[in-house]
Write a protein that holds these residues in place. Sequence first.
Motif, mmCIF file in Angstrom:
data_model
loop_
_atom_site.group_PDB
_atom_site.id
_atom_site.type_symbol
_atom_site.label_atom_id
_atom_site.label_comp_id
_atom_site.label_asym_id
_atom_site.label_seq_id
_atom_site.Cartn_x
_atom_site.Cartn_y
_atom_site.Cartn_z
ATOM 1 N N SER D 17 0.840 -1.203 0.000
ATOM 2 C CA SER D 17 0.000 0.000 0.000
ATOM 3 C C SER D 17 0.871 1.247 0.000
ATOM 4 O O SER D 17 1.958 1.257 0.592
ATOM 5 N N SER D 18 0.343 2.277 -0.658
ATOM 6 C CA SER D 18 0.990 3.583 -0.591
ATOM 7 C C SER D 18 -0.010 4.650 -1.000
ATOM 8 O O SER D 18 -0.795 4.442 -1.920
ATOM 9 N N PRO D 19 0.017 5.785 -0.336
ATOM 10 C CA PRO D 19 -0.831 6.889 -0.806
ATOM 11 C C PRO D 19 -0.232 7.568 -2.047
ATOM 12 O O PRO D 19 -0.892 8.368 -2.687
ATOM 13 N N ASP D 20 0.999 7.210 -2.398
ATOM 14 C CA ASP D 20 1.701 7.935 -3.452
ATOM 15 C C ASP D 20 1.503 7.369 -4.845
ATOM 16 O O ASP D 20 1.693 8.081 -5.835
ATOM 17 N N GLY D 21 1.169 6.091 -4.944
ATOM 18 C CA GLY D 21 0.950 5.554 -6.274
ATOM 19 C C GLY D 21 1.301 4.080 -6.365
ATOM 20 O O GLY D 21 1.706 3.450 -5.370
ATOM 21 N N VAL D 22 1.137 3.546 -7.573
ATOM 22 C CA VAL D 22 1.318 2.121 -7.818
ATOM 23 C C VAL D 22 2.763 1.697 -7.572
ATOM 24 O O VAL D 22 3.026 0.683 -6.914
ATOM 25 N N ASP D 23 3.721 2.458 -8.096
ATOM 26 C CA ASP D 23 5.129 2.053 -7.965
ATOM 27 C C ASP D 23 5.536 1.936 -6.502
ATOM 28 O O ASP D 23 6.181 0.965 -6.089
ATOM 29 N N GLN D 24 5.171 2.940 -5.713
ATOM 30 C CA GLN D 24 5.581 2.947 -4.315
ATOM 31 C C GLN D 24 4.893 1.832 -3.531
ATOM 32 O O GLN D 24 5.481 1.262 -2.601
ATOM 33 N N ALA D 25 3.655 1.511 -3.891
ATOM 34 C CA ALA D 25 2.964 0.406 -3.220
ATOM 35 C C ALA D 25 3.708 -0.901 -3.458
ATOM 36 O O ALA D 25 3.845 -1.737 -2.557
ATOM 37 N N ILE D 26 4.202 -1.082 -4.685
ATOM 38 C CA ILE D 26 4.984 -2.286 -4.978
ATOM 39 C C ILE D 26 6.277 -2.275 -4.158
ATOM 40 O O ILE D 26 6.635 -3.269 -3.515
ATOM 41 N N ARG D 27 6.961 -1.147 -4.154
ATOM 42 C CA ARG D 27 8.217 -1.062 -3.399
ATOM 43 C C ARG D 27 8.003 -1.346 -1.909
ATOM 44 O O ARG D 27 8.815 -2.020 -1.269
ATOM 45 N N ASN D 28 6.921 -0.817 -1.344
ATOM 46 C CA ASN D 28 6.685 -1.041 0.081
ATOM 47 C C ASN D 28 6.502 -2.518 0.403
ATOM 48 O O ASN D 28 7.002 -3.013 1.422
ATOM 49 N N ALA D 29 5.783 -3.226 -0.472
ATOM 50 C CA ALA D 29 5.590 -4.655 -0.209
ATOM 51 C C ALA D 29 6.912 -5.407 -0.298
ATOM 52 O O ALA D 29 7.201 -6.285 0.531
ATOM 53 N N ILE D 30 7.721 -5.058 -1.296
ATOM 54 C CA ILE D 30 9.007 -5.753 -1.456
ATOM 55 C C ILE D 30 9.923 -5.450 -0.257
ATOM 56 O O ILE D 30 10.580 -6.357 0.277
ATOM 57 N N GLU D 31 9.921 -4.214 0.161
ATOM 58 C CA GLU D 31 10.778 -3.838 1.292
ATOM 59 C C GLU D 31 10.389 -4.634 2.535
ATOM 60 O O GLU D 31 11.238 -5.150 3.271
ATOM 61 N N ARG D 32 9.089 -4.737 2.752
ATOM 62 C CA ARG D 32 8.596 -5.479 3.906
ATOM 63 C C ARG D 32 9.011 -6.946 3.825
ATOM 64 O O ARG D 32 9.503 -7.531 4.803
#
Lengths: 79, 79, 79, 79, 79, 79, 79, 79, 79, 79, 79, 79
Positions: D17-32
Amino acid sequence: MAEHRDHTYKIIELVGSSPDGVDQAIRNAIERAGETLKNLDWFEVREIRGPIQNGEIGWFQVKLGVGFRILDPADLEND
Amino acid sequence: MAEHRDHTYKIIELVGSSPDGVDQAIRNAIERAGETLKNLDWFEVREIRGPIQNGEIGWFQVKLGVGFRILDPADLEND
Amino acid sequence: MAEHRDHTYKIIELVGSSPDGVDQAIRNAIERAGETLKNLDWFEVREIRGPIQNGEIGWFQVKLGVGFRILDPADLEND
Amino acid sequence: MAEHRDHTYKIIELVGSSPDGVDQAIRNAIERAGETLKNLDWFEVREIRGPIQNGEIGWFQVKLGVGFRILDPADLEND
Amino acid sequence: MAEHRDHTYKIIELVGSSPDGVDQAIRNAIERAGETLKNLDWFEVREIRGPIQNGEIGWFQVKLGVGFRILDPADLEND
Amino acid sequence: MAEHRDHTYKIIELVGSSPDGVDQAIRNAIERAGETLKNLDWFEVREIRGPIQNGEIGWFQVKLGVGFRILDPADLEND
Amino acid sequence: MAEHRDHTYKIIELVGSSPDGVDQAIRNAIERAGETLKNLDWFEVREIRGPIQNGEIGWFQVKLGVGFRILDPADLEND
Amino acid sequence: MAEHRDHTYKIIELVGSSPDGVDQAIRNAIERAGETLKNLDWFEVREIRGPIQNGEIGWFQVKLGVGFRILDPADLEND
Amino acid sequence: MAEHRDHTYKIIELVGSSPDGVDQAIRNAIERAGETLKNLDWFEVREIRGPIQNGEIGWFQVKLGVGFRILDPADLEND
Amino acid sequence: MAEHRDHTYKIIELVGSSPDGVDQAIRNAIERAGETLKNLDWFEVREIRGPIQNGEIGWFQVKLGVGFRILDPADLEND
Amino acid sequence: MAEHRDHTYKIIELVGSSPDGVDQAIRNAIERAGETLKNLDWFEVREIRGPIQNGEIGWFQVKLGVGFRILDPADLEND
Amino acid sequence: MAEHRDHTYKIIELVGSSPDGVDQAIRNAIERAGETLKNLDWFEVREIRGPIQNGEIGWFQVKLGVGFRILDPADLEND
């Protein structure tokens, strides 16, 4: 093995158009492809859609896969 | 009939890549295709994926269909 | 940017055939594609089917997407 | 055979999830995922959606498959 | 960023069973998952099927995705 | 109710690999999963693909769902 | 029963556009819908495509389902 | 031609909810739609999901297409 | 080989109906099939829909695949 | 921003009918929609089916998405 | 018209099984079908799955559509 | 219960062919089915494809599901 080589097919994706309907849109795409490719073998419909202009259908547009047999390596470059 | 012939499209399937995100990966694929093909008409996204390297996204990879109008038979051979 | 340009791929759709089975049908298609295209990168199976003749399977036919890296514009025209 | 064993992958399904957009939502999941799993190999997007709050997008939510290599049996229990 | 981290979800795939019907099969799977996982958030039905025994339905089997919020890294290992 | 509890299954998603073909790639994934999980019940093929190296198939990669019966809550954490 | 009635949602299908990218195309569609509909609840992406003009992406077009809660019968007529 | 005009249908997409199960969720959506629309003709289920609260299913949510016959132009504006 | 012959299944496609709900519609189809076919083995749900009459659901209609084991050639003709 | 606002589209789902065939069923739905909606832009076919009466096709029924541009907020309420 | 009548095909859905692999499971189903049906024309794979017993694949099960030409009305009753 | 029994349907899968177009291919399949089956109720199109011979469409082939009401057990054996 040589024989199997004659049974490799390539599929290209085309969109045919016609103001007359779905059948003619398919025929137009096949006719066009047949000008360049000589071994056309089958088609498969993937999508039917089209633009509307002034409340009337402008074109029926049919997305097709069109398969043809690859007879020698040069055919692989043609589509 | 001649006019209909100008409304046949071909769709090629590309995968564009970018470390920056989905939008740029799409743009990179279109830019690349545009170097050789002059009548690009539309794109449609078919898949989004990418490799992960050292816990970070290496590339966003976007699989696209890219459609272009076939203006003369030689165009059919280009893609 | 130059590097990204090397990460654009094109996918062509082939149907490989073999009387021996699914694996060999895939191999035959790849082998055929490899005669003309030098940067083959991956394949993805899209359909498995085949004709039956006299009650026996004539050919296993496997529809594949085959991806390859586009290294210079001329590659875009090859497939 | 030993080598093949190193080429088994597991895919887990995450929603980033991200309030900023699709790319950041993907990055957040990978980081986690990367905090616990060390061999992350690729991601594939399966769904994009999100809640709307007071007429604005609250979060971009991207459902992902995330693949990683299983190096020893204990890895199979981790995800 | 900390907040976004709390909005990563994991989805596990379960099959719940019940001789009574679709609803109860879903409830049974959720109940089972809830014994181990404390942050269950939503379910999504992916398939409904079941075995037939002596001409009668033995079990309704419902394949579900079940999503839960990952609150700390250890949660990522639980499912 | 106790009996129904024994009919909850979990499905994990694996990718098995083999240079030899689709069947062996499936077997390799099952063998690997069986080292840790004792109640494996069924598999379902979700995707077949693979890398090509020097014009030859490097690996057949088969994405599988693998289902197993959950016998007690601890099993839910194992996969 | 009254409460359940407040949990009926309607989904309308929109296409948002932006020259800037996927995220902004989604935001534009939601903003537009929010001018008329007050209870927007979630969106789900169904398709990403767009026109190409002079070799560049003219618009990113994102087809969305947008869901909103129906609070009284008149809401059912609004979309 | 007049008769054919009476055989145009419109489909709206609704999500019905119920804590009781799938059947009642469908009924609730139909009941709601029927307060405003008088020519409801059929429904088709498109998705079954729902939120989980404190380890229990809060609502069964069923996404439906609901079709109704358009009898005069004003009906086209109603949904 | 003889044993393998006993593991060929045929799947017929049925639509079961009930005014009571999804579960009963499935049961009605299975009951009907069981009058003629003796080796019913499993069902799989493919579609749920139904007619609406006077604003109420007339029938829940569930399209099913129903599989049964073929024990001798005559069974192949029965469905 | 104002310009982007003019590039939001709404898609409604219609079923057109004709005893004459697929093309005419599509035309009938578009004609009907055009009586109320003035900015129709495109259609996309989603399903083709129909009732059979006395062994003959009663109607060809084509389910369509029909897209139109939203020019001002009131348009959002029209469909 | 008579000729067209000879170009109607029926497709039956079978599941073939083999402990040896996907290819043999397909062959077993075709062989079985060929004992009763004489005009088998093609097969198409729809699903690959199978049971696991004691950690090993018990059977590869392949769901197939098998098409055959209907030569006279009695053939329509045979499958 | 007796009444419900009259609302079980069976669906058979046919491929109709015609050199004239999609509509006629559908009609040919229905006509053929109607020679043996008396309670045909509806059709649903599943695929459109066809062979190309000498650069022209040989046949439009339309894969259909054709549903009919089962009135007594013997009907279950007919298709």
